[in-house]
Design a protein around this motif. Structure first.
Motif, PDB file in Angstrom:
ATOM      1  N   ARG A  58       0.821  -1.214   0.000  1.00  0.00           N
ATOM      2  CA  ARG A  58       0.000   0.000   0.000  1.00  0.00           C
ATOM      3  C   ARG A  58       0.855   1.265   0.000  1.00  0.00           C
ATOM      4  O   ARG A  58       0.709   2.132   0.859  1.00  0.00           O
ATOM      5  CB  ARG A  58      -0.961  -0.025   1.176  1.00  0.00           C
ATOM      6  CG  ARG A  58      -1.880  -1.233   1.153  1.00  0.00           C
ATOM      7  CD  ARG A  58      -2.792  -1.316   2.299  1.00  0.00           C
ATOM      8  NE  ARG A  58      -3.650  -0.126   2.300  1.00  0.00           N
ATOM      9  CZ  ARG A  58      -4.323   0.292   3.359  1.00  0.00           C
ATOM     10  NH1 ARG A  58      -4.271  -0.367   4.477  1.00  0.00           N
ATOM     11  NH2 ARG A  58      -5.062   1.374   3.291  1.00  0.00           N
ATOM     12  N   PRO A  59       1.751   1.399  -0.980  1.00  0.00           N
ATOM     13  CA  PRO A  59       2.654   2.557  -0.982  1.00  0.00           C
ATOM     14  C   PRO A  59       1.947   3.848  -1.382  1.00  0.00           C
ATOM     15  O   PRO A  59       0.966   3.835  -2.127  1.00  0.00           O
ATOM     16  CB  PRO A  59       3.693   2.177  -2.035  1.00  0.00           C
ATOM     17  CG  PRO A  59       2.913   1.349  -3.013  1.00  0.00           C
ATOM     18  CD  PRO A  59       1.958   0.545  -2.149  1.00  0.00           C
ATOM     19  N   ASP A  60       2.452   4.953  -0.868  1.00  0.00           N
ATOM     20  CA  ASP A  60       1.985   6.266  -1.303  1.00  0.00           C
ATOM     21  C   ASP A  60       2.604   6.606  -2.650  1.00  0.00           C
ATOM     22  O   ASP A  60       2.016   7.335  -3.436  1.00  0.00           O
ATOM     23  CB  ASP A  60       2.363   7.349  -0.296  1.00  0.00           C
ATOM     24  CG  ASP A  60       1.631   7.190   1.019  1.00  0.00           C
ATOM     25  OD1 ASP A  60       0.447   6.786   0.996  1.00  0.00           O
ATOM     26  OD2 ASP A  60       2.242   7.449   2.067  1.00  0.00           O
ATOM     27  N   ALA A  61       3.826   6.073  -2.875  1.00  0.00           N
ATOM     28  CA  ALA A  61       4.549   6.364  -4.113  1.00  0.00           C
ATOM     29  C   ALA A  61       5.394   5.167  -4.521  1.00  0.00           C
ATOM     30  O   ALA A  61       5.813   4.370  -3.682  1.00  0.00           O
ATOM     31  CB  ALA A  61       5.442   7.585  -3.933  1.00  0.00           C
ATOM     32  N   ALA A  92      -0.906   4.669  -6.609  1.00  0.00           N
ATOM     33  CA  ALA A  92       0.206   5.341  -5.945  1.00  0.00           C
ATOM     34  C   ALA A  92       0.832   6.377  -6.871  1.00  0.00           C
ATOM     35  O   ALA A  92       0.776   6.263  -8.100  1.00  0.00           O
ATOM     36  CB  ALA A  92       1.274   4.317  -5.537  1.00  0.00           C
ATOM     37  N   ARG A  93       1.410   7.390  -6.291  1.00  0.00           N
ATOM     38  CA  ARG A  93       2.165   8.381  -7.062  1.00  0.00           C
ATOM     39  C   ARG A  93       3.333   7.665  -7.716  1.00  0.00           C
ATOM     40  O   ARG A  93       3.936   6.774  -7.122  1.00  0.00           O
ATOM     41  CB  ARG A  93       2.662   9.463  -6.109  1.00  0.00           C
ATOM     42  CG  ARG A  93       3.443  10.566  -6.759  1.00  0.00           C
ATOM     43  CD  ARG A  93       2.827  11.679  -7.009  1.00  0.00           C
ATOM     44  NE  ARG A  93       2.119  12.708  -7.374  1.00  0.00           N
ATOM     45  CZ  ARG A  93       2.139  13.914  -6.852  1.00  0.00           C
ATOM     46  NH1 ARG A  93       2.871  14.182  -5.829  1.00  0.00           N
ATOM     47  NH2 ARG A  93       1.407  14.856  -7.340  1.00  0.00           N
ATOM     48  N   GLN A 115      -0.516  12.169 -11.174  1.00  0.00           N
ATOM     49  CA  GLN A 115      -0.035  10.919 -10.576  1.00  0.00           C
ATOM     50  C   GLN A 115       1.465  10.758 -10.759  1.00  0.00           C
ATOM     51  O   GLN A 115       2.142  10.221  -9.905  1.00  0.00           O
ATOM     52  CB  GLN A 115      -0.742   9.703 -11.191  1.00  0.00           C
ATOM     53  CG  GLN A 115      -0.261   8.376 -10.604  1.00  0.00           C
ATOM     54  CD  GLN A 115      -0.888   7.170 -11.270  1.00  0.00           C
ATOM     55  OE1 GLN A 115      -1.566   7.269 -12.275  1.00  0.00           O
ATOM     56  NE2 GLN A 115      -0.645   6.006 -10.697  1.00  0.00           N
TER      57      GLN A 115
END
Length: 170
Positions: free
Chosen positions: A9-12, A36-37, A62
């Motif tokens: 579950r990464p943000d980026a 994710a970004r 994104q």
């Protein structure tokens, strides 16, 4: 890869590679719902990244990518003259690397002049002693590790499948 990323579950997601491979990863992320970004460097920061390789896959804002501050981000009389001369000679804009290449060649020429020699040791010493050299990309000097002092980098994103300059950091 995307399945393993989803579990985290990464943000980026940072990707170091070319636009073609980056576009394929963006497509897979979109198909599998990973929003994710997407952060990448200059090799993938092309117009083709989202308008060709990942057409329809990248959400607005994104993707975040970096390029050396190009001619669009560095307004100065020296840059304006360089761009005009380049366009007259080549019929195109120098884009991102042309001005840096020009400055590198001219700086080496200046170092040869100051060193009075083309020997590698003499050139290295002259380059290490470079302070306040004015190139088309701005003042050039180097720190104790040989890195350029106060380099400029431009950050981009994509909106409506167009690369958009966010800001230039100096």
């Amino acid at each position: 890869t995307v399945e393993r990323l989803q579990a985290l579950r990464p943000d980026a997601v940072f990707f170091a590679g070319f636009d073609r491979q980056a576009g394929l990863l963006l497509l897979q992320m979109r198909r599998q719902g990973l929003q994710a970004r997407f952060v990448t460097g200059d090799a993938a920061c092309t117009q083709d990244l989202v308008s060709f390789w990942a057409a329809g896959a990248a959400a607005d804002d994104q993707v975040l990518c970096a390029l050396p501050a190009g001619v669009q981000a560095q307004a100065s009389p020296q840059m304006d003259q360089f761009v005009a001369s380049y366009a007259q000679q080549h019929g195109a804009s120098p884009e991102f690397y042309g001005a840096y290449t020009y400055d590198a060649v001219m700086l080496i020429g200046d170092a040869v002049r100051r060193a009075g020699s083309t020997s590698p040791a003499a050139l290295q010493q002259a380059l290490e002693q470079t302070h306040g050299y004015i190139g088309v990309t701005g003042p050039i000097e180097f720190d104790s590790r040989g890195d350029r002092v106060a380099p400029a980098v431009s950050l981009y994103t994509y909106r409506d499948e167009q690369r958009i300059l966010l800001r230039t950091l100096r």
